[in-house]
Design a protein around this motif. Structure first.
Motif, PDB file in Angstrom:
ATOM      1  N   UNK A   1       0.847  -1.188   0.000  1.00 28.25           N
ATOM      2  CA  UNK A   1       0.000   0.000   0.000  1.00 28.25           C
ATOM      3  C   UNK A   1       0.878   1.231   0.000  1.00 28.25           C
ATOM      4  N   UNK A   2       0.514   2.203  -0.808  1.00 27.55           N
ATOM      5  CA  UNK A   2       1.244   3.469  -0.858  1.00 27.55           C
ATOM      6  C   UNK A   2       0.316   4.546  -0.279  1.00 27.55           C
ATOM      7  N   UNK A   3       0.767   5.231   0.780  1.00 28.90           N
ATOM      8  CA  UNK A   3      -0.072   6.187   1.489  1.00 28.90           C
ATOM      9  C   UNK A   3       0.588   7.565   1.467  1.00 28.90           C
ATOM     10  N   UNK A   4      -0.192   8.592   1.150  1.00 27.23           N
ATOM     11  CA  UNK A   4       0.339   9.955   1.025  1.00 27.23           C
ATOM     12  C   UNK A   4      -0.437  10.898   1.929  1.00 27.23           C
ATOM     13  N   UNK A   5       0.274  11.512   2.872  1.00 21.81           N
ATOM     14  CA  UNK A   5      -0.290  12.563   3.725  1.00 21.81           C
ATOM     15  C   UNK A   5       0.669  13.747   3.664  1.00 21.81           C
TER      16      UNK A   5
ATOM     17  N   UNK B   1      -2.927  -0.516  -3.894  1.00 20.47           N
ATOM     18  CA  UNK B   1      -3.734   0.698  -3.795  1.00 20.47           C
ATOM     19  C   UNK B   1      -2.856   1.867  -3.373  1.00 20.47           C
ATOM     20  N   UNK B   2      -3.257   3.041  -3.803  1.00 20.12           N
ATOM     21  CA  UNK B   2      -2.704   4.287  -3.286  1.00 20.12           C
ATOM     22  C   UNK B   2      -3.796   4.919  -2.437  1.00 20.12           C
TER      23      UNK B   2
ATOM     24  N   UNK C   1       7.454  21.007  -4.769  1.00 15.74           N
ATOM     25  CA  UNK C   1       6.303  20.119  -4.887  1.00 15.74           C
ATOM     26  C   UNK C   1       6.238  19.453  -6.267  1.00 15.74           C
ATOM     27  N   UNK C   2       6.701  20.149  -7.285  1.00 12.09           N
ATOM     28  CA  UNK C   2       6.745  19.540  -8.612  1.00 12.09           C
ATOM     29  C   UNK C   2       7.716  18.354  -8.613  1.00 12.09           C
ATOM     30  N   UNK C   3       8.868  18.563  -7.971  1.00 12.35           N
ATOM     31  CA  UNK C   3       9.858  17.484  -7.874  1.00 12.35           C
ATOM     32  C   UNK C   3       9.279  16.291  -7.120  1.00 12.35           C
ATOM     33  N   UNK C   4       8.585  16.547  -5.995  1.00 12.83           N
ATOM     34  CA  UNK C   4       8.007  15.463  -5.206  1.00 12.83           C
ATOM     35  C   UNK C   4       6.877  14.763  -5.959  1.00 12.83           C
ATOM     36  N   UNK C   5       6.109  15.514  -6.705  1.00 12.23           N
ATOM     37  CA  UNK C   5       5.011  14.945  -7.484  1.00 12.23           C
ATOM     38  C   UNK C   5       5.534  13.844  -8.406  1.00 12.23           C
ATOM     39  N   UNK C   6       6.548  14.154  -9.172  1.00 16.73           N
ATOM     40  CA  UNK C   6       7.052  13.173 -10.133  1.00 16.73           C
ATOM     41  C   UNK C   6       7.889  12.095  -9.448  1.00 16.73           C
ATOM     42  N   UNK C   7       8.544  12.415  -8.338  1.00 13.16           N
ATOM     43  CA  UNK C   7       9.277  11.383  -7.594  1.00 13.16           C
ATOM     44  C   UNK C   7       8.303  10.337  -7.049  1.00 13.16           C
TER      45      UNK C   7
ATOM     46  N   UNK D   1      -4.825  19.676  -2.608  1.00 10.09           N
ATOM     47  CA  UNK D   1      -4.106  20.385  -3.660  1.00 10.09           C
ATOM     48  C   UNK D   1      -3.097  19.510  -4.366  1.00 10.09           C
ATOM     49  N   UNK D   2      -2.442  18.644  -3.623  1.00 14.31           N
ATOM     50  CA  UNK D   2      -1.448  17.734  -4.178  1.00 14.31           C
ATOM     51  C   UNK D   2      -2.082  16.405  -4.556  1.00 14.31           C
ATOM     52  N   UNK D   3      -2.855  15.840  -3.626  1.00 14.16           N
ATOM     53  CA  UNK D   3      -3.342  14.471  -3.802  1.00 14.16           C
ATOM     54  C   UNK D   3      -4.342  14.307  -4.934  1.00 14.16           C
ATOM     55  N   UNK D   4      -5.234  15.269  -5.117  1.00 15.92           N
ATOM     56  CA  UNK D   4      -6.191  15.132  -6.213  1.00 15.92           C
ATOM     57  C   UNK D   4      -5.501  15.187  -7.565  1.00 15.92           C
ATOM     58  N   UNK D   5      -4.486  16.033  -7.680  1.00 13.77           N
ATOM     59  CA  UNK D   5      -3.739  16.105  -8.946  1.00 13.77           C
ATOM     60  C   UNK D   5      -3.011  14.793  -9.218  1.00 13.77           C
ATOM     61  N   UNK D   6      -2.418  14.233  -8.183  1.00 18.42           N
ATOM     62  CA  UNK D   6      -1.690  12.982  -8.371  1.00 18.42           C
ATOM     63  C   UNK D   6      -2.651  11.844  -8.697  1.00 18.42           C
TER      64      UNK D   6
END
Length: 392
Positions: free
Chosen positions: A20-24, A104-105, A86-92, A112-117
């Protein structure tokens, strides 16, 4: 480094590892995600966690969790200032997800970040589930996004009861799991009588909001002190690092020596008679502890003006939104004048019936959140969605 909770206990048959990949993206989401991770591991020890979050997630998931919550921002201007990061982290993060191919993610708040990803993963054909926990408050500022979200999310886990029909109307499968705050805060109750002369100041957890909000709080405190010399004040700091900043601001405001409690806002909310609280998660925490307060919110004007044009709700504070009325006075942006704040705090401080009315309203709001074991409930829903067997 704590051990990574990633594989099952020794048994006669080895369980298949589920990734599982979790983003907060900020401290509150870090705490909610950590509870969810702990509950998931307790029910299915064959889960392996990856992701980005903060120290609480790392305590559960170990070194597979990238700690970035110290970079949390609020508002358009702050985002623009840190856009390259944040752009760097998005693609990383995207590359890491594609390499790991988790089942699952799970996106925890931070819209702002999570919906785009989530949308980007959908566009790129990511085959795993995309689950959102702590539903984004798009109903407040852009309800038109909800139908679009239904196209790239598989499941929404919401924490407020009124959110479920809003998301389901767009075709997005939604579960109301309750507010994870309740179980966490229940463990932080203390046996203490409120100090009738103590006023609690909670200026937020981010550096930028503390810089903008704390001076207004301290200016109001100075005026309050003129009305009652016995009145005392205490500031809540989110971390030791924030304590240094608070001390500098207090000194600049002529408030040298004000007591500062570090990382223990819950205690202050239960010891102080009344308070001033920055808009955010703390307003619901204060309501849980029946702490009478006024709400203060200040951001840069470049953030406030477009935000004001988008917001579609009458109130900013979630307790007021749930109550459907102005239960807690709100002082937003230019309205956050020390004189106005002083008058409102003084009225609460000196009027017992007003405090009692607010406390009763807070109780009614907290009752709406129902599920005490929200983290456990959320974990059950996630495992059911993934078809992962639960070990009894």
């Amino acid at each position: 480094m704590p051990p990574v909770l990633s594989c099952a206990e020794p048994s006669s048959r080895q369980l298949i590892v589920v990734k599982l990949y979790i983003i907060a993206g900020e401290s509150s989401g870090d705490g909610h995600a950590a509870v969810l991770m702990s509950e998931l591991h307790a029910m299915a020890p064959n889960i392996e966690f990856y992701g980005a979050g903060g120290p609480k997630m790392r305590e559960v998931g170990g070194s597979h969790i990238f700690d970035w919550t110290q970079e949390a921002v609020v508002g358009l201007w702050d985002v623009l200032m840190k856009y390259p990061y944040f752009r760097e982290q998005f693609y990383r993060i995207y590359r890491e997800i594609i390499e790991l191919q988790p089942s699952a993610v799970i996106f925890v708040d931070y819209p702002g970040f999570n919906l785009r990803l989530a949308r980007y993963l959908h566009r790129k054909g990511f085959p795993g589930k995309k689950i959102y926990y702590i539903s984004p408050q798009v109903w407040a500022w852009n309800r038109g996004r909800i139908p679009r979200m239904s196209r790239f999310l598989d499941l929404m886990l919401c924490i407020f009861p009124f959110e479920k029909p809003l998301y389901e109307a767009s075709g997005l499968r939604t579960e109301f799991v309750g507010h994870p705050m309740l179980a966490q805060l229940e463990t932080r109750r203390i046996s203490a009588n409120r100090d009738p002369k103590l006023v609690g100041l909670l200026p937020g957890s981010r550096e930028r909001e503390v810089r903008r909000i704390l001076p207004a709080m301290l200016a109001a405190a100075t005026l309050l002190k003129q009305r009652d010399r016995e009145m005392r004040f205490e500031v809540s700091a989110a971390s030791a690092k924030m304590t240094v900043l608070i001390e500098k601001i207090a000194a600049a405001c002529g408030f040298i020596g004000v007591p500062i409690s570090v990382g223990n806002a819950a205690s202050l909310m239960q010891r102080a008679a009344v308070g001033m609280v920055a808009s955010g998660t703390a307003t619901m925490e204060a309501s849980f502890f029946r702490f009478p307060f006024v709400l203060i919110y200040k951001v840069s004007w470049l953030t406030f003006i477009p935000g004001r044009l988008l917001v579609r709700v009458q109130h900013l504070g979630m307790p007021n939104i749930l109550a459907g009325r102005t239960m807690i006075p709100e002082f937003i942006q230019h309205q956050a004048r020390p004189e106005a704040i002083t008058d409102a705090v003084w009225e609460l401080y000196s009027n017992e019936s007003l405090r009692a009315s607010m406390i009763q309203g807070m109780g009614e709001v907290v009752l709406q959140l129902t599920e005490i074991e929200a983290g456990h409930r959320a974990a059950e829903v996630v495992l059911r969605e993934l078809g992962v067997p639960v070990l009894k």
